[in-house]
Design a protein around this motif. Structure first.
Motif, mmCIF file in Angstrom:
data_model
loop_
_atom_site.group_PDB
_atom_site.id
_atom_site.type_symbol
_atom_site.label_atom_id
_atom_site.label_comp_id
_atom_site.label_asym_id
_atom_site.label_seq_id
_atom_site.Cartn_x
_atom_site.Cartn_y
_atom_site.Cartn_z
ATOM 1 N N PRO A 36 0.825 -1.207 0.164
ATOM 2 C CA PRO A 36 -0.070 0.135 -0.041
ATOM 3 C C PRO A 36 0.988 1.364 0.091
ATOM 4 O O PRO A 36 2.096 1.257 0.054
ATOM 5 N N VAL A 37 0.328 2.301 -0.222
ATOM 6 C CA VAL A 37 0.853 3.809 -0.220
ATOM 7 C C VAL A 37 1.068 3.838 1.214
ATOM 8 O O VAL A 37 0.405 3.428 2.318
ATOM 9 N N LYS A 38 2.367 4.363 1.561
ATOM 10 C CA LYS A 38 2.723 4.500 2.920
ATOM 11 C C LYS A 38 3.154 6.100 2.974
ATOM 12 O O LYS A 38 3.499 6.815 2.102
ATOM 13 N N VAL A 39 3.121 6.477 4.433
ATOM 14 C CA VAL A 39 3.670 7.916 4.423
ATOM 15 C C VAL A 39 4.621 7.848 5.838
ATOM 16 O O VAL A 39 4.363 6.924 6.611
ATOM 17 N N ARG A 40 5.452 8.878 5.678
ATOM 18 C CA ARG A 40 6.371 9.261 7.024
ATOM 19 C C ARG A 40 6.194 10.374 7.477
ATOM 20 O O ARG A 40 6.329 11.275 6.701
ATOM 21 N N VAL A 41 5.822 10.461 8.875
ATOM 22 C CA VAL A 41 5.390 11.828 9.140
ATOM 23 C C VAL A 41 6.298 12.169 10.523
ATOM 24 O O VAL A 41 6.677 11.268 11.520
ATOM 25 N N SER A 42 6.651 13.466 10.779
ATOM 26 C CA SER A 42 6.861 14.055 11.996
ATOM 27 C C SER A 42 5.875 14.625 12.889
ATOM 28 O O SER A 42 4.726 14.969 12.019
ATOM 29 N N TYR A 43 5.775 14.752 13.901
ATOM 30 C CA TYR A 43 4.891 15.181 14.862
ATOM 31 C C TYR A 43 5.197 15.881 16.201
ATOM 32 O O TYR A 43 5.982 15.451 16.733
ATOM 33 N N VAL A 44 4.437 16.568 16.632
ATOM 34 C CA VAL A 44 4.380 17.181 17.951
ATOM 35 C C VAL A 44 2.886 16.740 18.826
ATOM 36 O O VAL A 44 1.908 16.839 18.123
#
Length: 551
Positions: A229-237
């Motif tokens: 599948p499509v994947k994402v990598r994110v940063s977050y607070v």
């Protein structure tokens, strides 16, 4: 058929508590549904949401339909929506239907008078006071908590009336025949006793093996089934709600208001039907209610602080770039980064009540869409920043060999189990037809027979397979097998050992109108739903957002 027999239930009575809860939950929808300070730049770069009747559907039109679908559910049912992947998909589908039918209404110039709008508002249970009359103060308070203006509410009601007028046409076909009414009567009043067995899957699994060649053949035949599948990598607070508890100021007498409006929640349980109704004293539950209100208001403060952070991230001028790192440094918050994940994956350490994954997959490599609005969960509020998107692809067999082997074995077990179930069904059907009891007929197969208590469609059947059994056997006469059906543990095979009926001529008059109303509503809903779906097909509907997400 159980779903066809509808009964009326009391709507939520506690408007005060409902307002408090609504004020917080609605925050997570604000960034998606309403314009923000960055909407001007964002809109100029947004792709169209879809295509219908040969014309593009702007994202603004789609978002408005999604928003109005969501709001209308709350207004008409008096209930909050528990958001999850399934509900999000259902809202998205209903929003597209709404777009289609409103375009149809516009093309046909369906008239809606102001007086019709007023009447619709005044009939909404959510806007009524305890005396049952429309209360303008409640109406304004609900709109305020939903963060919509009176004009927006009026337009929503105007849309809904136009939708009803168009939907009324196919609903005209929802006539109920005497045969259907009599059949519904028996489904509603007949009393059943069922015997059943489960043909265990585990028994079959022990005997099934598959070769690597079989797995390779499955992969060659259905490579798309193993597409990554499509994947994402994110940063977050994150903004933990608990960090804001000390800053909450409780409204005066709020706990007492919640108690009074929800008094039934504090009823003292008593199995004696003749006992005097008693309620827990306010003093005993005041602390508990205050904590609930305090936590809800703390969540609201966390969402507001997260929104301030979003403003700090946003580009400060046309052509500018978002500054997630700068906003983090200025705020002193800690950035966390997750490994790449798919839309359906569980995320360790993330508040499961927050629409975190949905927010992550809405992010794009754009100055105005690479970071999220406040993403509100029960215990934590988040703001996300996109690191990278990974497109979908079909891997090599070697990369997914274990998954393919497991799938091939699963297919083989399912096939073997189905063949075994059909073999047993045929043998048992022949034996029972010859006069053998169900229990004796299944003995040669070593299967344990379970027997339900007597029940009808209006009583709760306390059985692990209750829902399946009712659905399978409700139309089956006494002395007959129900169709075998797959269950988690294997295949369910049931038998109607007893079905007691009453005389429809005697019992029908007492419930005739309820049956007619229930059957008519159900059929009208199915016809209207089918008509709305046909509108999408007729209009050559294309979901460009879904296509983009799959790229």
């Amino acid at each position: 058929m159980a779903m066809l027999i509808t009964r009326f239930h009391k709507l939520i009575q506690s408007k005060v508590l409902w307002y408090i809860i609504l004020a917080v939950i609605i925050v997570s929808f604000v960034g998606f549904f309403t314009p923000t300070m960055r909407s001007g730049g964002r809109q100029s770069r947004e792709r169209d949401a879809g295509e219908l009747f040969g014309k593009k559907v702007p994202q603004e039109e789609y978002r408005r339909a999604y928003h109005n679908t969501y709001i209308w559910y709350i207004l008409s049912s008096g209930k909050m929506i528990q958001m999850n992947d399934q509900m999000t998909a259902a809202l998205r589908e209903e929003a597209w239907r709404r777009v289609a039918i409103l375009r149809k209404a516009q093309a046909e110039k369906i008239p809606v008078a102001d007086q019709e709008v007023v009447q619709q508002m005044q009939t909404m249970p959510l806007f009524r006071a305890e005396n049952g009359e429309f209360d303008v103060r409640i109406y304004k308070a609900v709109l305020q908590q939903l963060q919509i203006t009176p004009w927006q509410a009026e337009e929503l009601f105007r849309e809904q009336i136009a939708i009803y007028k168009l939907m009324y046409r196919p609903a005209q076909a929802a006539l109920i025949s005497p045969y259907e009414l009599k059949q519904a009567y028996h489904l509603y009043t007949d009393r059943f006793v069922l015997d059943y067995v489960v043909i265990p899957r585990a028994q079959i699994e022990k005997t099934v093996t598959v070769s690597k060649e079989t797995a390779q053949a499955l992969f060659a035949e259905t490579p798309e089934a193993f597409r990554m599948p499509v994947k994402v990598r994110v940063s977050y607070v994150e903004f933990p709600v608990s960090n804001f508890l000390a800053k909450v100021e409780l409204p005066e007498a709020a706990a007492l208001q919640v108690y009074n409006k929800n008094i039934e929640n504090y009823r003292v349980e008593n199995t004696n039907a003749d006992a005097i109704v008693e309620y827990k004293p306010f003093e005993k539950v005041e602390s508990e209610i205050n904590e609930q209100i305090r936590y809800t208001l703390a969540r609201k403060l966390a969402a507001e602080k997260a929104t301030e952070f979003v403003v700090a991230v946003a580009p400060k001028a046309e052509g500018g770039q978002p500054d997630f790192a700068g906003a983090v440094k200025a705020s002193g918050l800690k950035v966390k980064t997750l490994p790449a994940f798919g839309l359906k994956e569980d995320l360790k350490g993330i508040d499961a009540t927050a629409p975190f994954r949905q927010a992550a997959f809405r992010l794009e490599n754009d100055a105005y869409t690479s970071f999220s609005d406040a993403v509100v969960g029960k215990d934590t509020v988040y703001v996300l920043s996109l690191e990278q998107r990974y497109p979908s692809f079909v891997p090599t067999f070697e990369a997914v060999e274990k998954e393919v082997m497991d799938a091939a074995r699963e297919d083989a077990v399912t096939k073997a189990l189905a063949e075994r179930a059909l073999e047993i069904e045929k043998a048992v059907a022949g034996a029972t037809k010859a006069g053998t009891s169900f229990k004796e007929a299944v003995k040669p197969f070593g299967l344990k027979v379970q027997t339900t208590p007597e029940f009808d469609i209006t009583t709760e059947l306390k059985d692990k397979y209750a829902e399946m059994l009712v659905g399978l056997c409700i139309n089956v006469p006494q002395g007959k097998l129900c169709a075998p059906a797959p269950a988690k543990e294997g295949v369910l095979l049931a038998y109607v050992s007893s079905r007691k009926s009453t005389d429809a001529d005697v019992g029908m008059p007492a419930i005739r109108q309820e049956l007619v109303d229930g059957l008519s509503r159900s059929r009208a809903q199915r016809l209207a739903s089918a008509w709305q779906s046909s509108l999408l097909a007729e209009g050559g509907f294309k979901d460009l957002l879904r296509q983009a997400a799959a790229e």
